[in-house]
Scaffold this motif. Structure first.
Motif, PDB file in Angstrom:
ATOM      1  N   SER A   1       0.651  -1.305  -0.003  1.00  0.00           N
ATOM      2  CA  SER A   1       0.044  -0.007  -0.111  1.00  0.00           C
ATOM      3  C   SER A   1       0.929   1.156  -0.030  1.00  0.00           C
ATOM      4  O   SER A   1       0.592   2.205  -0.488  1.00  0.00           O
ATOM      5  CB  SER A   1      -1.040  -0.114   1.140  1.00  0.00           C
TER       6      SER A   1
ATOM      7  N   ASP B   1      -6.036  -1.098  -4.596  1.00  0.00           N
ATOM      8  CA  ASP B   1      -5.659  -1.477  -3.478  1.00  0.00           C
ATOM      9  C   ASP B   1      -6.646  -2.702  -2.757  1.00  0.00           C
ATOM     10  O   ASP B   1      -7.543  -2.309  -2.273  1.00  0.00           O
ATOM     11  CB  ASP B   1      -5.396  -0.428  -2.294  1.00  0.00           C
ATOM     12  N   GLU B   2      -6.355  -3.993  -2.841  1.00  0.00           N
ATOM     13  CA  GLU B   2      -6.879  -5.097  -2.495  1.00  0.00           C
ATOM     14  C   GLU B   2      -8.520  -4.733  -2.538  1.00  0.00           C
ATOM     15  O   GLU B   2      -9.420  -4.754  -1.739  1.00  0.00           O
ATOM     16  CB  GLU B   2      -6.831  -5.343  -1.131  1.00  0.00           C
TER      17      GLU B   2
END
Ligand SMILES: Nc1ncnc2c1ncn2[C@@H]1O[C@H](COP(=O)(O)OP(=O)(O)O)[C@@H](O)[C@H]1O
Ligand SMILES: [Mg+2]
Length: 360
Positions: free
Chosen positions: A44, A159-160
């Motif tokens: 991240s 991000d995920e």
């Protein structure tokens, strides 16, 4: 060939904490790049550094040929798609889509047309008047995607994005995001801790640990030739088996330490380098008749999903074997295993780095 995003010698410190270490990464226009690694490895942080939500401490960040180190996020022209969809709950889908255009002064009718076009691409045409609470998880994810698409960014940063979805929807959305990427001719950087997601979606996989890029390359290259034990154990499911070993005296065999020593003859030259770790993937082991066995082990646990049987040995370390057929095996029973020596991976036990073997 110019790259859409280029990081060279990037380091990031949070106070004294060294979160990114000498990151060199080139992202080609139109590619789908996955950043993968265990929680806390800096995925991240790297993505947020691209977006400008974090500043980098040293090094260079170039986007579409322009140095971006000190350019504020909104001027980088990248679109971030988050895990929590971050939709505005009091706005309809259409309003969610047009919002970013409207605050930039785009005329209402023009923004509306843009929303309709994007909605047609993402399959939301019939849902433009709904509110987020009236949508399923997958539909909300598509709105989040559409909101990024409508800005026509230089790259999409994920991000995920799928961690909140159930397993079946996750598999579906994987394909949907990848096909959307292809249709748009987009450049995407996708963070995930799930190596299957990374392997199935990306053209280029970047494996990180402790702020370092351990290896990057095409998915199957990472699977076939991991540069160290960490990447070997991280890529592939179930994980690669690791067995302590020493080279045999003739340079063509290994002594595996599985509680009791087992000598395995190979048609490969084994370097005489002291202590080794042997890596064997569960799917590369076969159960064979005694006279063909390279290794003999007692059975520990047998689990079957119907299509696949997982056998774990009663040894230290445990060895996992995956086979397609059903197996009538009982605890403690001895089985013979064989494998193609080309599927053997060798690592230096000390440095954990890959050691090449050669045809003998
Ligand atoms: N704002 C911050 N201040 C201090 N440490 C941080 C901050 N953000 C992240 N970290 C630390 O940096 C490391 C990498 O975090 P992160 O990039 O979020 O990892 P990942 O996304 O791979 O799980 C972690 O050890 C985390 O605790
Ligand atoms: Mg993270």
């Amino acid at each position: 060939m110019s790259h859409q995003i280029e990081l060279s010698g990037v380091n990031k410190y949070y106070g004294a904490y060294h979160a990114l270490r000498d990151i060199d990464l080139k992202i080609r226009k139109g590619s789908f790049v996955a950043l993968v690694g265990p929680s806390g490895c800096g995925k991240s942080t790297l993505l947020r550094s691209l977006a400008g939500l974090e500043s980098i401490s040293t090094g260079d960040l170039v986007i579409a040929g322009e140095r971006m180190n000190n350019v504020p996020p909104r001027k980088r022209d990248l679109a971030m798609v988050f895990q929590s969809y971050a939709l505005y709950p009091h706005m309809t889908v259409e309003q969610n889509l047009t919002y970013s255009l409207r605050i930039r002064g785009v005329k209402k009718a023009v923004a509306k047309r843009a929303a309709e076009e994007v909605a047609a691409t993402t399959g939301l045409s019939n849902l433009l008047h709904r509110y987020p609470r009236e949508l399923s998880g997958g539909q909300r994810q598509r709105v989040a995607m559409s909101r990024a698409i409508i800005r026509n960014p230089k790259a999409f940063l994920f991000d995920e994005p799928l961690s909140n979805l159930d397993a079946a929807l996750r598999v579906h959305m994987r394909k949907e995001i990848r096909s959307l990427h292809d249709r748009l001719g987009a450049t995407s950087v996708y963070v995930t801790h799930d190596q299957i997601e990374a392997m199935t979606m990306a053209d280029h996989v970047v494996v990180m640990r402790h702020g370092v890029i351990e290896q990057q390359g095409a998915p199957l290259d990472l699977y076939d030739r991991p540069v160290n034990k960490f990447v070997a154990g991280f890529i592939g499911s179930p994980a690669m088996n690791f067995i302590p070993a020493t080279p045999g005296p003739n340079g063509r065999s290994l002594t595996l330490d599985l509680g009791m020593p087992q000598i395995v003859a190979l048609d490969r030259a084994v370097p005489q380098v002291g202590k080794l770790t042997v890596g064997l993937r569960p799917e590369h082991l076969r159960i064979v008749a005694d006279q063909e066995a390279m290794v003999r082990l007692p059975v520990g646990v047998v689990e079957s999903t119907g299509s696949t049987t997982y056998i774990t040995s009663a040894t230290v370390p445990e060895i996992t074997v995956v086979v397609g057929e059903r197996q009538a095996l009982s605890h403690g029973q001895m089985i013979g295993l064989s494998f193609d020596p080309r599927h053997l991976h060798l690592f230096d036990q000390e440095s954990e780095r890959r050691i090449e073997t050669t045809d003998a």
